[in-house]
Design an enzyme around this catalytic site. Structure first.
Site, PDB file in Angstrom:
ATOM      1  N   CYS A  83      -0.223   2.279   6.592  1.00  0.00           N
ATOM      2  CA  CYS A  83       0.101   0.870   6.845  1.00  0.00           C
ATOM      3  C   CYS A  83       0.332   0.169   5.510  1.00  0.00           C
ATOM      4  O   CYS A  83      -0.219   0.554   4.479  1.00  0.00           O
ATOM      5  CB  CYS A  83      -1.011   0.187   7.629  1.00  0.00           C
ATOM      6  SG  CYS A  83      -2.638   0.237   6.839  1.00  0.00           S
ATOM      7  N   HIS A 121      -8.954   3.723  -2.536  1.00  0.00           N
ATOM      8  CA  HIS A 121      -7.577   3.287  -2.268  1.00  0.00           C
ATOM      9  C   HIS A 121      -7.028   2.491  -3.451  1.00  0.00           C
ATOM     10  O   HIS A 121      -6.952   1.265  -3.403  1.00  0.00           O
ATOM     11  CB  HIS A 121      -7.587   2.438  -0.994  1.00  0.00           C
ATOM     12  CG  HIS A 121      -6.249   1.956  -0.529  1.00  0.00           C
ATOM     13  ND1 HIS A 121      -5.045   2.491  -0.947  1.00  0.00           N
ATOM     14  CD2 HIS A 121      -5.925   0.951   0.339  1.00  0.00           C
ATOM     15  CE1 HIS A 121      -4.055   1.857  -0.363  1.00  0.00           C
ATOM     16  NE2 HIS A 121      -4.561   0.914   0.419  1.00  0.00           N
ATOM     17  N   CYS A 156       0.811  -1.225   0.000  1.00  0.00           N
ATOM     18  CA  CYS A 156       0.000   0.000   0.000  1.00  0.00           C
ATOM     19  C   CYS A 156       0.837   1.265   0.000  1.00  0.00           C
ATOM     20  O   CYS A 156       0.353   2.325  -0.405  1.00  0.00           O
ATOM     21  CB  CYS A 156      -0.945   0.019   1.194  1.00  0.00           C
ATOM     22  SG  CYS A 156      -2.188  -1.283   1.173  1.00  0.00           S
TER      23      CYS A 156
END
Length: 383
Positions: free
Chosen positions: A369, A339, A90
């Protein structure tokens, strides 16, 4: 002796919903759109760029074969400029900015394009693992005796990890859903006020992020949890999305030579790891590390972006760091805005910069994260 690295431009596409307005856009064209806009805005001949670094995970199919290089060429960039594609899960887009800043700080580059792209409608999350598993090949941890000796055969999953966090920090479903509703409210308010207008370059007819919607508490309460008995549902998790974002990172020499405007200085970059099973706790350790290294406190920041992978990730981080909640994700986050995994780090950085400029703030902090129990932290200083 290290030199300063400056952000001189930051631009992104709208974030599209899964199967939404960007779902038919080839990943190369998706990434090329903000790159082309960045080139046009800066007016620097493309021969004078040193490198293109993009984050992207699931590098298969149309996202394979070094999409950073190919997107640069698709955007009309010079054939003499190389590109590289990275996977920090991510945090890939944020790590791309870190690599660009490190290149400039070391004196080995003067002008670097950094960011990320992810077309999750085209290449579903985890597609590479699914293909390998279907063909009978091992997936990341299957069959590794070394891994098993340390972690056993525990399930490694973000969905398990976030429920570990919810239990450990005492976060309830009601709290997670209240957080999610606030994310949507902030995003809708930002859209209505035109806050994102300067940072977004349209793709075709799509001009705005597709994710934000008026929260419906009753409907939200009826959703099944992602894991049986868990706190999180699809409503309190980040949206699967399509999008791209890029920044230009420049040295003082490039700023002077090309007549660029140094909009912010990269004040600090770092990354830390944590438990890979809980997986999503690393922003806590990484933020504390960054504050210790810089001698700053959480109250020194005028705005903060922490990725809303799940509501509990941010809520636990807030419990530990005690920031002013009004400064955290003031325009909403990934629960509302989406996202697109490889791009989100650069999307957050783009929004962070524009927010600092709009409020006249000085310092901004970004963290997120990442798979494997990792987290990046970037601190920028508006100039």
């Amino acid at each position: 002796m290290s030199q300063a690295a400056y952000i001189v431009e930051a631009v992104r596409t709208p974030v599209g919903r899964r199967k939404g307005g960007l779902s038919q856009v080839h990943p190369l064209d998706l990434a090329a759109t903000p790159i082309r806009a960045l080139i046009e805005r800066l007016g620097v001949h493309t021969d004078d760029y040193d490198e293109v670094i993009l984050g992207c995970i699931d590098q298969i199919g149309p996202q394979s074969f070094d999409i950073a290089r190919n997107a640069w060429l698709a955007a009309g960039g010079s054939e003499g400029v190389p590109g590289t594609t990275i996977d920090r899960q991510c945090g890939s887009g944020q790590q791309a900015v870190h690599y660009a800043a490190q290149a400039v700080m070391s004196g080995t580059a003067d002008l670097v394009v950094a960011g990320g792209v992810q077309a999750m409608s085209t290449v579903p999350l985890g597609a590479a693992n699914v293909i390998m598993k279907d063909q009978g090949f091992p997936t990341p941890f299957t069959g590794s005796t070394s891994w098993d000796e340390r972690y056993g055969d525990q399930e490694i999953s973000q969905f398990r990890g976030v429920e570990i966090i919810a239990e450990r920090w005492g976060i309830t479903r009601d709290q997670a859903e209240a957080f999610a509703m606030e994310s949507h409210r902030r995003a809708l308010a930002a859209q209505a006020a035109g806050v994102f207008r300067d940072e977004i370059v349209p793709v075709g007819e799509l001009r705005d992020d597709e994710g934000p919607r008026e929260p419906n508490p009753e409907k939200m309460s009826q959703l099944e949890p992602i894991r049986p008995g868990g706190v999180h549902t699809a409503a309190s998790a980040s949206q699967i999305s399509d999008g791209a974002a890029v920044l230009a990172i420049a040295s003082e020499r490039a700023v002077e030579e090309h007549g660029l405007r140094a909009r912010a200085r990269i004040h600090h970059i770092s990354a830390r790891g944590d438990d890979p099973v809980a997986m999503l706790t690393a922003p806590i350790r990484a933020t504390r590390y960054a504050l210790e290294k810089t001698g700053m406190s959480i109250d020194d920041f005028d705005t903060i972006e922490i990725n809303e992978a799940f509501a509990a990730v941010v809520l636990a981080w807030q419990q530990e760091l005690q920031p002013d909640p009004q400064k955290v994700n003031p325009q909403g986050g990934a629960i509302a805005l989406g996202h697109p995994i490889g791009a989100t780090g650069a999307r957050l950085m783009t929004t962070l910069l524009h927010t600092l400029e709009s409020i006249g703030g000085r310092f901004g902090l970004q963290t997120m994260c990442e798979g494997g129990g990792q987290a990046n932290v970037t601190i920028i200083e508006r100039l």
